[in-house]
Design a protein around this motif. Structure first.
Motif, PDB file in Angstrom:
ATOM      1  N   LEU A 277      -5.734 -13.197   6.819  1.00  0.00           N
ATOM      2  CA  LEU A 277      -5.527 -14.403   6.182  1.00  0.00           C
ATOM      3  C   LEU A 277      -5.974 -14.705   4.535  1.00  0.00           C
ATOM      4  O   LEU A 277      -5.524 -15.372   4.144  1.00  0.00           O
ATOM      5  N   ILE A 278      -7.218 -13.649   4.320  1.00  0.00           N
ATOM      6  CA  ILE A 278      -6.964 -13.231   2.865  1.00  0.00           C
ATOM      7  C   ILE A 278      -6.220 -13.884   1.876  1.00  0.00           C
ATOM      8  O   ILE A 278      -5.657 -13.900   0.912  1.00  0.00           O
ATOM      9  N   SER A 279      -4.416 -12.120   2.616  1.00  0.00           N
ATOM     10  CA  SER A 279      -3.612 -12.158   1.698  1.00  0.00           C
ATOM     11  C   SER A 279      -2.594 -13.503   2.051  1.00  0.00           C
ATOM     12  O   SER A 279      -2.633 -14.112   1.513  1.00  0.00           O
ATOM     13  N   SER A 280      -3.017 -14.572   2.773  1.00  0.00           N
ATOM     14  CA  SER A 280      -1.729 -15.860   3.119  1.00  0.00           C
ATOM     15  C   SER A 280      -2.324 -17.003   2.571  1.00  0.00           C
ATOM     16  O   SER A 280      -2.289 -17.035   1.603  1.00  0.00           O
ATOM     17  N   PHE A 281      -3.914 -16.864   1.886  1.00  0.00           N
ATOM     18  CA  PHE A 281      -4.631 -17.716   0.999  1.00  0.00           C
ATOM     19  C   PHE A 281      -4.106 -17.529   0.007  1.00  0.00           C
ATOM     20  O   PHE A 281      -4.367 -18.227  -1.062  1.00  0.00           O
ATOM     21  N   ASP A 282      -4.368 -15.950  -0.990  1.00  0.00           N
ATOM     22  CA  ASP A 282      -4.280 -16.025  -1.669  1.00  0.00           C
ATOM     23  C   ASP A 282      -2.542 -16.032  -2.472  1.00  0.00           C
ATOM     24  O   ASP A 282      -2.297 -16.858  -2.987  1.00  0.00           O
ATOM     25  N   SER A 283      -2.013 -15.975  -0.827  1.00  0.00           N
ATOM     26  CA  SER A 283      -0.335 -16.335  -1.356  1.00  0.00           C
ATOM     27  C   SER A 283       0.224 -17.895  -1.106  1.00  0.00           C
ATOM     28  O   SER A 283       1.284 -18.480  -2.561  1.00  0.00           O
ATOM     29  N   ASP A 284      -0.972 -18.538  -0.607  1.00  0.00           N
ATOM     30  CA  ASP A 284      -0.363 -20.341  -0.201  1.00  0.00           C
ATOM     31  C   ASP A 284      -0.960 -20.626  -1.421  1.00  0.00           C
ATOM     32  O   ASP A 284      -0.596 -22.031  -1.531  1.00  0.00           O
ATOM     33  N   VAL A 285      -2.281 -20.384  -1.040  1.00  0.00           N
ATOM     34  CA  VAL A 285      -3.056 -21.884  -1.923  1.00  0.00           C
ATOM     35  C   VAL A 285      -3.854 -21.028  -3.425  1.00  0.00           C
ATOM     36  O   VAL A 285      -3.393 -21.796  -4.163  1.00  0.00           O
ATOM     37  N   ILE A 286      -4.470 -19.537  -3.543  1.00  0.00           N
ATOM     38  CA  ILE A 286      -4.316 -19.267  -4.822  1.00  0.00           C
ATOM     39  C   ILE A 286      -3.265 -19.515  -6.455  1.00  0.00           C
ATOM     40  O   ILE A 286      -3.533 -19.720  -7.255  1.00  0.00           O
ATOM     41  N   SER A 287      -2.307 -18.397  -5.221  1.00  0.00           N
ATOM     42  CA  SER A 287      -1.281 -18.914  -6.637  1.00  0.00           C
ATOM     43  C   SER A 287      -0.502 -19.508  -7.206  1.00  0.00           C
ATOM     44  O   SER A 287       0.055 -19.230  -8.263  1.00  0.00           O
ATOM     45  N   SER A 288      -0.803 -20.647  -6.143  1.00  0.00           N
ATOM     46  CA  SER A 288      -0.275 -22.030  -6.297  1.00  0.00           C
ATOM     47  C   SER A 288      -1.314 -22.742  -7.064  1.00  0.00           C
ATOM     48  O   SER A 288      -0.692 -23.721  -8.072  1.00  0.00           O
ATOM     49  N   ASN A 289      -2.270 -21.973  -7.444  1.00  0.00           N
ATOM     50  CA  ASN A 289      -2.822 -23.449  -8.720  1.00  0.00           C
ATOM     51  C   ASN A 289      -4.059 -21.829  -8.889  1.00  0.00           C
ATOM     52  O   ASN A 289      -5.227 -22.690  -9.110  1.00  0.00           O
ATOM     53  N   PRO A 290      -3.996 -21.348  -9.675  1.00  0.00           N
ATOM     54  CA  PRO A 290      -4.754 -20.453 -10.174  1.00  0.00           C
ATOM     55  C   PRO A 290      -6.040 -20.781 -10.617  1.00  0.00           C
ATOM     56  O   PRO A 290      -7.186 -20.146 -10.586  1.00  0.00           O
ATOM     57  N   SER A 291      -6.274 -21.692 -11.760  1.00  0.00           N
ATOM     58  CA  SER A 291      -6.716 -22.790 -12.728  1.00  0.00           C
ATOM     59  C   SER A 291      -7.703 -22.751 -11.501  1.00  0.00           C
ATOM     60  O   SER A 291      -9.276 -23.312 -12.208  1.00  0.00           O
ATOM     61  N   ALA A 292      -7.564 -23.127 -10.372  1.00  0.00           N
ATOM     62  CA  ALA A 292      -8.474 -23.539  -9.426  1.00  0.00           C
ATOM     63  C   ALA A 292      -9.734 -23.397  -8.467  1.00  0.00           C
ATOM     64  O   ALA A 292     -10.524 -23.918  -8.550  1.00  0.00           O
ATOM     65  N   TYR A 293      -9.261 -22.222  -8.412  1.00  0.00           N
ATOM     66  CA  TYR A 293     -10.350 -20.737  -7.887  1.00  0.00           C
ATOM     67  C   TYR A 293     -10.422 -19.744  -8.463  1.00  0.00           C
ATOM     68  O   TYR A 293      -9.929 -19.406  -9.088  1.00  0.00           O
ATOM     69  N   GLN A 294     -12.118 -19.650  -7.969  1.00  0.00           N
ATOM     70  CA  GLN A 294     -11.957 -17.789  -7.997  1.00  0.00           C
ATOM     71  C   GLN A 294     -12.348 -17.294  -6.295  1.00  0.00           C
ATOM     72  O   GLN A 294     -14.004 -18.108  -6.770  1.00  0.00           O
ATOM     73  N   GLU A 295     -12.331 -16.426  -6.717  1.00  0.00           N
ATOM     74  CA  GLU A 295     -12.081 -14.986  -5.377  1.00  0.00           C
ATOM     75  C   GLU A 295     -12.925 -14.353  -5.172  1.00  0.00           C
ATOM     76  O   GLU A 295     -13.075 -13.243  -6.316  1.00  0.00           O
ATOM     77  N   GLU A 296     -13.855 -13.770  -3.929  1.00  0.00           N
ATOM     78  CA  GLU A 296     -14.320 -12.747  -3.843  1.00  0.00           C
ATOM     79  C   GLU A 296     -14.956 -12.566  -2.705  1.00  0.00           C
ATOM     80  O   GLU A 296     -14.994 -13.532  -1.933  1.00  0.00           O
ATOM     81  N   HIS A 297     -14.127 -11.501  -2.066  1.00  0.00           N
ATOM     82  CA  HIS A 297     -13.903 -10.531  -1.019  1.00  0.00           C
ATOM     83  C   HIS A 297     -14.832  -9.546  -0.272  1.00  0.00           C
ATOM     84  O   HIS A 297     -14.021  -8.660  -1.647  1.00  0.00           O
ATOM     85  N   GLY A 298     -14.795  -8.713   1.021  1.00  0.00           N
ATOM     86  CA  GLY A 298     -15.503  -7.613   1.319  1.00  0.00           C
ATOM     87  C   GLY A 298     -16.936  -8.006   2.050  1.00  0.00           C
ATOM     88  O   GLY A 298     -17.490  -8.526   2.357  1.00  0.00           O
ATOM     89  N   LEU A 299     -17.570  -6.382   2.111  1.00  0.00           N
ATOM     90  CA  LEU A 299     -18.574  -6.611   2.739  1.00  0.00           C
ATOM     91  C   LEU A 299     -19.797  -6.211   1.635  1.00  0.00           C
ATOM     92  O   LEU A 299     -19.862  -5.614   0.848  1.00  0.00           O
ATOM     93  N   ILE A 300     -20.696  -7.595   1.440  1.00  0.00           N
ATOM     94  CA  ILE A 300     -21.068  -7.938   0.769  1.00  0.00           C
ATOM     95  C   ILE A 300     -22.899  -7.315   1.248  1.00  0.00           C
ATOM     96  O   ILE A 300     -22.939  -8.488   2.151  1.00  0.00           O
ATOM     97  N   GLU A 301     -23.280  -7.326   0.302  1.00  0.00           N
ATOM     98  CA  GLU A 301     -24.500  -7.423   0.931  1.00  0.00           C
ATOM     99  C   GLU A 301     -25.593  -8.634   0.488  1.00  0.00           C
ATOM    100  O   GLU A 301     -25.899  -9.482  -1.090  1.00  0.00           O
ATOM    101  N   TYR A 302     -25.972  -9.561   1.615  1.00  0.00           N
ATOM    102  CA  TYR A 302     -26.559 -10.742   1.284  1.00  0.00           C
ATOM    103  C   TYR A 302     -27.503 -11.134   0.887  1.00  0.00           C
ATOM    104  O   TYR A 302     -27.590 -12.368   0.426  1.00  0.00           O
TER     105      TYR A 302
END
Length: 664
Positions: free
Chosen positions: A554-579
């Motif tokens: 899902l993260i890979s497809s989101f990056d290619s379909d959404v982020i790459s088409s408008n990179p200045s509109a988003y910032q992304e962080e993902h992974g196992l995180i101490e919440y």
């Protein structure tokens, strides 16, 4: 400064001490009756600690006095530091070729600001820059000496110079006199008119004389290597700084009888064309300019200052005031020019010009003058007494021979005393040894013996000055300690703490296992966090995540379909995180899959996956922290070992005096 020594000083700063100091008896302050402490059998003077702490506080002169607690902390750090320096010395790290090479390099640089020569050079630098604030317009007449001139010849030239000065003072035109009498080759073209110039553009005696005159004044005869000059200052103006112009050049064809008329008509037509609003300067330059080095670059010339170009060109350039302003055609010996002003800037600051001025001063006669002044001060300060009879006799006998012959004569002859310095005699044998060691060919303008004798005396005087500096200049001695011990500290720490902590994988793993409680994950959640920078794109991202489960795919497809088409509109962080401590996830509902969270002024889309309970980190996940902690452990173990190896005794009275001195 090398990277390794920079690192040493950074470590010292982190320890809370400004920089290190040495501990050899040679380095100790003359006042050693009451040391602050002893480490092993070595006394440590209180001046060291006072110097370090005071230097560290120089950046904040308004800081209040040091508290007892702060003083004790600094004293502890100082002791730890001195322990490491002593250990480095006991291991012979101060005797290695690498240490000696690096320390000698530092010493050479550190001593320069304290030497007599530096203060004289600084004075010349400041004087030259002060003169650069003005430009001077002057004319001159040069009278040269005949080849192999006798004393009578010199007197004759001087009398002629005085006669010409008198004529000028009585109303004669210096430029007409220059045309008739001046032996400067350029006088036939410029009638002795030098145009405008500033400091460091003329030989020193000429410059000194010109800057001492006001407009209309005429100098006495000025002696330079060229001969005698009579100088008349026509004008003095503030230095206009630097200018950059582009130009069009039309050359005069000297082979044609009407070549000048043709060039004049051509440049007039070009100037008329330039006045049209539709004209593009660069196109005109490419079409008509006959300067091959600039015609394809819009006629652009480098930045230049007063005295750098021929006077006619320079005057036209500096008379332009508005960017883009174009001059009428002007004539120089190269042909006819049209200039356009591209930019202007004032004289640079002293700081930005300092090295350039220094380089120019050290290349001209000022360098010889400075050296002569240095030697005169050294001779007076250190009791230099020359055996004039012996020196003069050797000059008469040995100045007109070769260097090899000189060395042979000095070795074969009976050793004679040349001079004494601080009561110590220096002989012709010492001079012979000096020549043999240097392996260089001297400039023999004033005779081979005189050249080598001058070089020998200068070297001995410099050695005496440097020894005096090390023995009697406390600031220099302390500064030298800093750098010396900084190198030693780095060598010891690098070997026994930093590199060991970095490379000892077995030690790292054991430390990790023994301190596993320090390497624990808190509760974590697998999450994708998308900061929405353009709210118009919120729905696009939301639709791509709605109803989906978090996965790598899902993260890979989101990056290619959404982020790459408008990179200045988003910032992304993902992974196992101490919440629990995360600024966004701390607000999240862990039971919801997709949610919107406002944090730090931005809207975030958060997609949550599996939760992972608290537990130990793997060694690979903790390696960076383990190395850091292991190095600190090695450092503490080193200090503990050194405290047992070298007993420490603190003098309570000296300690109190140190505290009082730091709070005065």
């Amino acid at each position: 400064m090398t990277n390794r020594t920079v690192s040493a000083f950074i470590i010292l700063f982190l320890l809370g001490i400004s920089s290190p100091l040495a501990a050899e008896a040679f380095w100790q302050s003359p006042n050693q009756d009451m040391p602050l402490l002893t480490i092993g059998d070595e006394p440590i003077d209180k001046d060291e600690l006072i110097y370090l702490i005071s230097k560290g506080n120089n950046s904040d002169s308004g800081t209040a006095g040091m508290s007892r607690e702060e003083f004790d902390e600094n004293l502890d750090l100082f002791i730890n530091y001195k322990l490491k320096v002593k250990e480095a010395e006991s291991l012979g790290l101060d005797q290695t070729p690498e240490f000696k090479r690096e320390f000698e390099s530092f010493q050479e640089n550190l001593k320069s600001p304290f030497l007599i020569r530096n203060s004289l050079e600084e004075g010349e630098l400041r004087k030259a820059y002060a003169r650069m604030q003005e430009v001077i317009h002057a004319s001159h007449i040069l009278l040269k000496f005949p080849p192999n001139a006798s004393k009578d010849d010199s007197v004759t030239v001087l009398r002629m110079a005085l006669k010409l000065k008198e004529e000028i003072n009585n109303g004669a035109d210096i430029n007409e006199l220059a045309l008739e009498y001046s032996e400067d080759p350029s006088a036939q073209a410029n009638k002795g008119d030098l145009g405008y110039f500033t400091a460091l553009q003329m030989v020193q005696p000429f410059e000194d004389a010109a800057f001492s005159l006001q407009p209309g004044q005429v100098s006495d005869p000025v002696l330079t290597d060229f001969g005698y000059h009579i100088i008349k200052v026509q004008d003095r103006q503030p230095n206009p700084g630097q200018v950059r112009v582009s130009h069009i050049l039309v050359r005069i064809n000297e082979d044609l009888p009407n070549g000048e008329d043709q060039a004049k008509r051509k440049v007039a037509d070009i100037y008329t064309e330039i006045q049209k609003e539709s004209t593009i300067w660069e196109d005109i330059v490419k079409t008509y300019s006959e300067d091959p080095s600039t015609s394809q670059k819009g006629g652009m010339l480098p930045w230049f200052s007063v005295g750098s170009m021929i006077p006619e060109f320079e005057m036209a350039a500096f008379s332009l005031t508005e960017i883009g302003e174009v001059s009428p055609p002007i004539q120089t010996r190269y042909g006819y020019h049209i200039l356009r002003l591209e930019s202007k800037k004032p004289l640079d600051s002293f700081e930005s010009m300092e090295e350039s001025i220094r380089s120019r001063i050290l290349r001209d006669s000022r360098s010889t003058m400075i050296q002569s002044q240095v030697m005169a001060i050294q001779k007076s300060r250190y009791g230099f007494e020359e055996n004039e009879a012996v020196v003069q006799d050797l000059e008469s006998k040995l100045n007109d021979i070769t260097q090899n012959q000189l060395l042979e004569e000095l070795k074969a002859g009976e050793s004679s005393n040349l001079f004494t310095l601080q009561g110590k005699p220096y002989s012709t044998s010492d001079l012979a040894n000096f020549i043999a060691e240097k392996e260089l060919i001297m400039n023999t303008q004033h005779g081979i013996f005189s050249a080598w004798y001058e070089r020998f005396a200068a070297d001995v005087l410099n050695e005496v000055e440097e020894a005096d500096l090390a023995a009697n200049n406390k600031e220099y001695r302390m500064l030298l300690k800093e750098y010396r011990d900084g190198i030693l500290l780095f060598s010891l720490m690098n070997d026994q703490v930093w590199q060991k902590g970095l490379n000892d994988s077995i030690g790292q793993l054991k430390y990790y296992q023994d301190h596993i409680e320090n390497y624990q994950w808190k509760d974590r959640v697998n999450a994708l966090i998308v900061k929405v920078l353009d709210l118009k794109q919120l729905e696009t991202a939301k639709n791509a995540l709605q109803g989906k489960s978090l996965s790598d795919g899902l993260i890979s497809s989101f990056d290619s379909d959404v982020i790459s088409s408008n990179p200045s509109a988003y910032q992304e962080e993902h992974g196992l995180i101490e919440y629990q401590t995360h600024p966004v996830l701390a607000q999240a509902d862990l039971n919801k899959n997709l949610q919107e969270i406002e944090a730090n002024g931005h809207l975030h889309l958060v997609l949550l996956g599996d939760q992972v309970p608290a537990g130990p980190r793997k060694f690979e996940e903790s390696r960076g922290m383990v190395i850091r902690d292991y190095q600190e452990y090695l450092n503490e173990a080193l200090i503990d070992r050194l405290k047992k190896k070298y007993p420490i005794n603190i003098n309570p009275k000296a300690k109190e005096e140190t505290f009082v001195a730091l709070n005065q």
